[in-house]
Write an enzyme that holds these catalytic residues in place. Sequence first.
Site, PDB file in Angstrom:
ATOM      1  CB  THR A 122      67.147  60.311  24.684  1.00 16.05           C
ATOM      2  OG1 THR A 122      67.591  61.623  25.024  1.00 16.05           O
ATOM      3  CG2 THR A 122      68.308  59.331  24.785  1.00 16.05           C
ATOM      4  CD  GLU A 152      67.713  66.245  25.869  1.00 17.99           C
ATOM      5  OE1 GLU A 152      67.385  65.140  26.304  1.00 17.99           O
ATOM      6  OE2 GLU A 152      68.387  67.071  26.512  1.00 17.99           O
ATOM      7  N   GLY A 261      70.680  60.492  39.789  1.00 18.37           N
ATOM      8  CA  GLY A 261      69.277  60.137  39.548  1.00 18.37           C
ATOM      9  C   GLY A 261      68.807  60.879  38.305  1.00 18.37           C
ATOM     10  CB  CYS A 264      68.766  61.702  31.301  1.00 23.16           C
ATOM     11  SG  CYS A 264      67.490  62.774  30.662  1.00 23.16           S
ATOM     12  CE  LYS A 267      64.930  58.191  29.440  1.00 23.32           C
ATOM     13  NZ  LYS A 267      65.309  58.335  28.024  1.00 23.32           N
TER      14      LYS A 267
HETATM   15  C1  UDX Z   1      71.696  64.916  32.224  1.00 19.93           C
HETATM   16  C2  UDX Z   1      72.807  65.394  31.308  1.00 19.93           C
HETATM   17  O1  UDX Z   1      73.684  66.261  32.030  1.00 19.93           O
HETATM   18  C3  UDX Z   1      72.214  66.160  30.122  1.00 19.93           C
HETATM   19  O2  UDX Z   1      73.243  66.543  29.230  1.00 19.93           O
HETATM   20  C4  UDX Z   1      71.220  65.238  29.412  1.00 19.93           C
HETATM   21  O3  UDX Z   1      70.630  65.907  28.318  1.00 19.93           O
HETATM   22  C5  UDX Z   1      70.146  64.790  30.372  1.00 19.93           C
HETATM   23  O4  UDX Z   1      70.721  64.127  31.496  1.00 19.93           O
HETATM   24  P1  UDX Z   1      70.179  65.920  34.119  1.00 19.93           P
HETATM   25  O5  UDX Z   1      69.956  64.481  34.442  1.00 19.93           O
HETATM   26  O6  UDX Z   1      69.006  66.812  33.950  1.00 19.93           O
HETATM   27  O7  UDX Z   1      71.056  66.045  32.743  1.00 19.93           O
HETATM   28  O8  UDX Z   1      71.050  66.582  35.283  1.00 19.93           O
HETATM   29  P2  UDX Z   1      72.606  66.531  35.663  1.00 19.93           P
HETATM   30  O9  UDX Z   1      72.969  67.883  36.104  1.00 19.93           O
HETATM   31  O10 UDX Z   1      73.397  65.888  34.604  1.00 19.93           O
HETATM   32  O11 UDX Z   1      72.623  65.573  36.976  1.00 19.93           O
HETATM   33  C6  UDX Z   1      72.292  64.214  36.841  1.00 19.93           C
HETATM   34  C7  UDX Z   1      72.558  63.544  38.190  1.00 19.93           C
HETATM   35  O12 UDX Z   1      73.960  63.482  38.433  1.00 19.93           O
HETATM   36  C8  UDX Z   1      71.958  64.281  39.382  1.00 19.93           C
HETATM   37  O13 UDX Z   1      71.458  63.332  40.317  1.00 19.93           O
HETATM   38  C9  UDX Z   1      73.146  65.031  39.973  1.00 19.93           C
HETATM   39  O14 UDX Z   1      73.009  65.269  41.365  1.00 19.93           O
HETATM   40  C10 UDX Z   1      74.262  64.044  39.707  1.00 19.93           C
HETATM   41  N1  UDX Z   1      75.589  64.666  39.636  1.00 19.93           N
HETATM   42  C11 UDX Z   1      75.859  65.537  38.634  1.00 19.93           C
HETATM   43  C12 UDX Z   1      76.549  64.316  40.572  1.00 19.93           C
HETATM   44  O15 UDX Z   1      76.299  63.529  41.487  1.00 19.93           O
HETATM   45  N2  UDX Z   1      77.790  64.864  40.479  1.00 19.93           N
HETATM   46  C13 UDX Z   1      78.113  65.751  39.490  1.00 19.93           C
HETATM   47  O16 UDX Z   1      79.241  66.230  39.468  1.00 19.93           O
HETATM   48  C14 UDX Z   1      77.115  66.111  38.546  1.00 19.93           C
END
Ligand code: UDX
Length: 442
Positions: A122, A152, A261, A264, A267
């Site tokens: 990214t 990605e 958190g 990604c 940031k």
């Molecule tokens: C994210 C994006 O989903 C993904 O497409 C990108 O490539 C990278 O960043 P990731 O950070 O690995 O992926 O996990 P994700 O499942 O998106 O959760 C991110 C945060 O949001 C977590 O802390 C999760 O607990 C929170 N979350 C997610 C919520 O609080 N509520 C939700 O409904 C979904």
Amino acid sequence: MKQITFIGTGYVGLVSGAGVSDFGHQVVCADIAKDKIAQLQKGEIPIYEPGLGDLVKRNVQAGRLSFTTNVDKAIQEADVVFIAVGTPQGDDGDADLTAIFKVAEMIGKNLNHYKVICTKSTVPIGTGKKIIDIIQKDKGEDKAFDYVSNPEFLREGSAVKDFLWPDRVVLGTNSEKALKIMQDVYRPLFINETPMIQTSIQTAEMIKYASNAFLALKISYINEIANLCDEVDADIHEVAKAMGSDGRISPKFLHPGPGFGGSCFPKDTKALANLARKKGIQLRTVEGAIEANQAQKERMVEKIKGFFSGNISGKTIAILGLAFKSETDDIRDSSAIDMIQALLDGGAKVKAYDPIANNNMSKLFPSVVYCKNWEEAVKDTDGTVILTEWREFRGIDLEQMKALMNMPVILDTRNILPIKDLNRLGFQYENVGRKGNVKNDS
Ligand code: UDX
């Protein structure tokens, strides 16, 4: 079958490299981190990612996937080179592109025949052009290459599934030749008609940031609606379910929690907001999502303190869930960090359990007592905070929990515990938007 090199073996490079080898290509995953490569060559996986071990093992055994620290050679032998190194948040809130530009220089120096250079990391909008300029500068005059931005969309904990069955593949390039080669790289997806979106380099970079920032915004939105539900006795689960029934909204990413958190969302939202400001555009929605997210983490601290009239000094509190979400051991920007820090600052003793992230958090907070299961963590505590939605926390025996704790006090930041049972057993509880007259405690 193409010879493909991935530079960077983090969860993006390793998952994507193993995934592309599963598509039938010859893949070399290269990294300067000798220990990481040594682990991979021994068949060990340096990160926790469900299904990654099998994917790597299957393709190593088939002779399609290998690992090396000789990045120069891996570049020279490749038809396609993927840049998949980290772009961590710098002190100024922008993405730190040191590793990206270092790899671009290595590519320029090793451009011994035509290659497609593809950035999966990214990177801020406009970086593709800078990478091209660096490669142009370092390569010999007669060496040709084409550039593709191929962001990605992998979620930690489901990265293998997200790679092998993506909703879309974004290909930012102005080269028909490179586009054809990338369609061959992703042939199995191309054949089963996964949308292949061809666009310009900077548009592809924007799609990544706009997608991530929107998902973060969606989470901050439902968190704030949940906070209002607390005050008007509405049930956020019913609200989210009814909202999600609208095809324009979709039920996904409408789960309220302790704040997002990970490596990604925090940031990428900050990098996008910073870039916009530098261009004279204020992204009030994205800035609002960032602000609301920090406030959500602080609100969770106030909720647990509220059980003790704000004074947690001398209390023992259990934290169940330390990673930024379930199914990962990654604690980057986890809400647990803010929670533990606040509890320790308030003079509380903290016990903690996470199925796989104990070790990572112990490096940050050595004074916390790390336990091997939830029962040990809650034993003799004055309150418990659930911060991730691990299945084993959903199945907690509340009667046993009550018997183990000094006081039946629980903050369920993921709304996973059955409210009827909490009421029946006399728990004092708080959650996120479900305090009201809850019709069903699904
Ligand atoms: C994210 C994006 O989903 C993904 O497409 C990108 O490539 C990278 O960043 P990731 O950070 O690995 O992926 O996990 P994700 O499942 O998106 O959760 C991110 C945060 O949001 C977590 O802390 C999760 O607990 C929170 N979350 C997610 C919520 O609080 N509520 C939700 O409904 C979904």
